[in-house]
Design an enzyme around this catalytic site. Structure first.
Site, short mmCIF file in Angstrom:
data_model
loop_
_atom_site.label_atom_id
_atom_site.label_comp_id
_atom_site.label_asym_id
_atom_site.label_seq_id
_atom_site.Cartn_x
_atom_site.Cartn_y
_atom_site.Cartn_z
N ARG A 146 0.71 -1.11 0.11
CA ARG A 146 0.04 -0.05 -0.20
C ARG A 146 0.99 1.57 -0.06
O ARG A 146 0.54 2.06 -0.90
CB ARG A 146 -0.93 0.01 1.18
CG ARG A 146 -1.51 1.21 1.43
CD ARG A 146 -2.91 0.93 2.48
NE ARG A 146 -3.69 0.02 2.04
CZ ARG A 146 -4.37 -0.80 2.76
NH1 ARG A 146 -4.25 -0.55 4.15
NH2 ARG A 146 -5.33 -1.76 2.37
N TYR A 147 1.82 1.43 0.90
CA TYR A 147 2.70 2.48 1.05
C TYR A 147 3.99 2.24 0.14
O TYR A 147 4.52 1.02 0.12
CB TYR A 147 3.09 2.68 2.42
CG TYR A 147 1.90 2.91 3.44
CD1 TYR A 147 1.14 4.21 3.44
CD2 TYR A 147 1.47 1.83 4.15
CE1 TYR A 147 0.16 4.30 4.27
CE2 TYR A 147 0.26 1.95 5.00
CZ TYR A 147 -0.41 3.38 5.07
OH TYR A 147 -1.37 3.45 5.91
N ARG A 185 6.66 0.36 2.15
CA ARG A 185 6.59 -1.00 3.31
C ARG A 185 5.69 -1.88 2.53
O ARG A 185 4.96 -1.47 1.60
CB ARG A 185 5.66 -0.46 4.30
CG ARG A 185 6.29 0.66 5.66
CD ARG A 185 5.67 1.37 6.21
NE ARG A 185 5.43 2.62 5.33
CZ ARG A 185 4.71 3.69 5.64
NH1 ARG A 185 3.87 3.60 6.47
NH2 ARG A 185 4.77 4.79 4.93
N CYS A 209 -4.36 -18.10 14.49
CA CYS A 209 -3.95 -17.36 15.75
C CYS A 209 -4.27 -18.04 16.94
O CYS A 209 -5.07 -18.98 17.15
CB CYS A 209 -4.82 -16.06 15.89
SG CYS A 209 -4.43 -14.79 14.71
N CYS A 229 -9.39 -13.09 18.50
CA CYS A 229 -9.92 -11.97 19.05
C CYS A 229 -11.26 -11.33 18.51
O CYS A 229 -11.09 -11.26 17.39
CB CYS A 229 -8.81 -10.83 19.08
SG CYS A 229 -7.22 -11.40 19.52
N CYS A 244 -10.98 -8.51 15.86
CA CYS A 244 -10.09 -8.63 14.82
C CYS A 244 -10.44 -8.13 13.71
O CYS A 244 -11.67 -8.32 12.98
CB CYS A 244 -9.80 -10.27 14.78
SG CYS A 244 -8.51 -10.35 13.53
N ARG A 251 -9.25 -8.63 10.67
CA ARG A 251 -9.31 -9.79 9.66
C ARG A 251 -10.16 -11.01 9.84
O ARG A 251 -10.09 -12.32 9.54
CB ARG A 251 -7.84 -10.56 9.38
CG ARG A 251 -6.99 -9.41 9.12
CD ARG A 251 -5.64 -9.88 8.31
NE ARG A 251 -4.74 -8.33 8.02
CZ ARG A 251 -3.96 -8.02 8.54
NH1 ARG A 251 -3.43 -8.59 9.45
NH2 ARG A 251 -3.29 -7.14 8.30
N ASP A 273 -11.77 -0.89 13.89
CA ASP A 273 -12.30 -0.93 12.56
C ASP A 273 -13.68 -1.44 12.28
O ASP A 273 -14.34 -2.26 13.23
CB ASP A 273 -11.54 -1.90 11.60
CG ASP A 273 -10.09 -1.13 11.51
OD1 ASP A 273 -10.00 -0.02 11.56
OD2 ASP A 273 -9.12 -2.22 11.43
N ASP A 314 -7.69 3.95 10.88
CA ASP A 314 -7.37 3.34 9.81
C ASP A 314 -8.22 3.40 8.78
O ASP A 314 -9.28 2.91 9.03
CB ASP A 314 -6.82 1.68 10.12
CG ASP A 314 -5.48 1.40 9.28
OD1 ASP A 314 -5.54 2.21 8.34
OD2 ASP A 314 -4.90 0.32 9.48
N LYS A 323 -3.58 5.44 7.81
CA LYS A 323 -3.97 5.69 9.22
C LYS A 323 -3.86 7.23 9.17
O LYS A 323 -3.12 8.00 8.57
CB LYS A 323 -2.69 5.31 10.21
CG LYS A 323 -2.77 3.94 10.09
CD LYS A 323 -1.67 3.27 10.94
CE LYS A 323 -1.41 1.92 10.97
NZ LYS A 323 -0.80 1.24 9.60
S1 SF4 Z 1 -6.33 -9.57 16.39
FE1 SF4 Z 1 -6.74 -11.04 14.74
S2 SF4 Z 1 -4.82 -11.13 13.61
FE2 SF4 Z 1 -4.27 -10.23 15.69
S3 SF4 Z 1 -4.07 -12.00 17.27
FE3 SF4 Z 1 -6.26 -11.57 17.42
S4 SF4 Z 1 -7.29 -12.69 15.76
FE4 SF4 Z 1 -5.17 -12.96 15.27
#
Ligand code: SF4
Length: 458
Positions: free
Chosen positions: A162-163, A166, A175, A179, A182, A184, A343, A380, A387
């Protein structure tokens, strides 16, 4: 690369790993303990001197050596609602509802992270991050699957560019803890993938051909899910690319499974510096002795650790919670780097806060703690806009020659804005003139500023 995942070994099965649903599940809501109880209410058998966790209640038969084996922790993640109900009181109806949630947004939590939860507190800040909520479904139509539009900037599978300078490598969708907030979350349904050797070669080839890339971010999923040997294969190859200056690793292992940060991993990382590690503490209760030791091991290996937290409703959305978190981070020598606005991901709406909350938190911290403890609050932007930092507005008025600023106490100050032309004429000491921008301010709020001629001027 599949072989790089945690290898399943035949090991003795401990009592706490077996299903003992009958004895632990709570199908009758009438029988649930009234109100919130403290974790310590249930920990009579915990060895004296140990801090309060539910480890000794739920995993008392697991020897320390096994408990501290990250591969055991990983293999024994709680991924089914029936198993979860052995640790957290859930009625039959709640279990049925959560099963529906996990069909869309799966569950995974390590025994270590689970042991930090007070099972009787529905508002526990760690529970809210790890345990599914029905609100993920009831508000599930709000938001989008890929708010940052990462697919648009994916130039080869797993590489987001994207940048200009980077690139982001997404090596796996696995994972240790899923979470609930998350970004993603969309990847969770894909069943656990790791980039194939051919895909990794294509990523390395892309980086080699793009000389502007000086910063490679390895993320996921969580890249430390891969074995140290396989990580080394990749990192050593990236290091061979002359124009890559730094490597960054994004991982939540120090928080949710700190046992992964072992000597083998740290020795490997030390060989390929400069490597920076960004982790993701969201609440002071996550800063346990184990987490502190993990960060210390990284720091002693020459790997600086920064924290990127996410602002989450009911978890860390107050000045007190953020201040405690950031003070705790500084004590373990981790720099509070970013505080992200959550997000707009599908299934996270219940955890999102109005943007004004983040700005008020930063405002409430500024001046009351050192600048080192204050993260940059950022959004973001959607569609890959990048950002944007958000700050309280400290500039009340501005003309070409003067700014009117307020400080953290609300006091108002005039600040002369130097110009190139003004410099040679400056007397040794002048009173800042009151410009038109200040005319509307009450006299008592005007604070004359003495300006000394600087040797750098002109
Ligand atoms: S925020 Fe998403 S990518 Fe990061 S550790 Fe938690 S589940 Fe995994």
């Amino acid at each position: 690369m599949k072989a790089s995942l945690v290898r399943l070994k035949s090991q003795p099965m401990y009592k706490s790993e077996k299903c003992h649903l009958e004895s632990c599940s709570n199908d009758d809501p009438e029988e649930e303990p009234p109100g919130k109880r403290s974790i310590s209410d249930d920990l009579e058998e915990e060895p004296p001197g140990k801090r309060t966790t539910t480890r000794y209640r739920f995993f008392g038969d697991i020897p320390d050596a096994v408990w501290n084996d990250w591969k055991w922790q990983f293999r024994n993640r709680i991924t089914r609602v029936e198993r979860l109900a052995q640790f957290i009181p859930l009625s039959t109806k709640e279990q049925a509802q959560l099963r529906l949630v996990t069909m869309r947004f799966p569950l995974a939590v390590t025994p270590y992270y689970l042991s930090l939860i007070n099972p009787y507190d529905p508002d526990d800040p760690i529970r809210k991050q790890a345990i599914p909520s029905t609100m993920e479904m009831t508000m599930g139509s709000m938001g989008v699957e890929d708010p940052l539009d990462e697919k648009k900037d994916t130039v080869v599978p797993g590489l987001v560019h994207r940048y200009p300078d980077r690139v982001l490598l997404v090596l796996t969708d696995i994972c240790p803890v899923l979470c609930r907030h998350c970004t993603r979350k969309r990847e969770w349904r894909n069943g656990g993938w790791v980039r194939s050797p051919a895909e990794v070669e294509a990523m390395l080839d892309y980086i080699s051909r793009h000389k502007a890339v000086r910063d490679v971010i390895i993320s996921g999923g969580d890249p430390l899910t891969l074995s140290t040997r396989h990580l080394e294969d990749l990192i050593s190859r990236i290091r061979e690319i002359k124009h890559v200056e730094i490597i960054r690793i994004g991982t939540r292992f120090p928080v949710v499974l700190p046992q992964r940060i072992d000597n083998e991993l740290c020795s490997m990382l030390a060989k390929y510096g400069p490597i920076w590690l960004n982790t993701h503490f969201n609440h002071v209760r996550e800063i346990t002795p184990e987490a502190a030791e993990a960060c210390d091991r990284l720091l002693r290996s020459g790997v600086p650790v920064n924290n990127q937290s996410v602002l989450l409703r009911g978890i860390n959305d107050s000045i007190e919670a953020q201040t405690e978190l950031c003070h705790g981070l500084l004590k373990i020598k981790v720099r509070p780097y970013y505080l992200f606005q959550c997000d707009e991901v599908q299934g996270t709406e219940h955890l999102r806060t109005p943007v004004e909350v983040g700005i008020k938190i930063i405002e409430g911290m500024r001046g009351h703690t050192s600048g080192l403890a204050i993260p940059t609050f950022v959004i973001d932007l959607p569609q890959g806009g990048g950002k944007v930092p958000l700050q309280p507005d400290y500039i009340l008025a501005q003309t070409e020659g003067e700014l009117v600023l307020r400080n953290y106490e609300g006091r108002i100050f005039h600040y002369r804005n130097p110009t190139k032309l003004a410099c040679p004429e400056l007397p040794a000491e002048v009173l800042c003139p009151a410009g038109s921008a200040t005319a509307s301010l009450p006299q008592e709020n005007r604070v004359p500023i003495r300006v000394r001629r600087s040797s750098k001027c002109g």
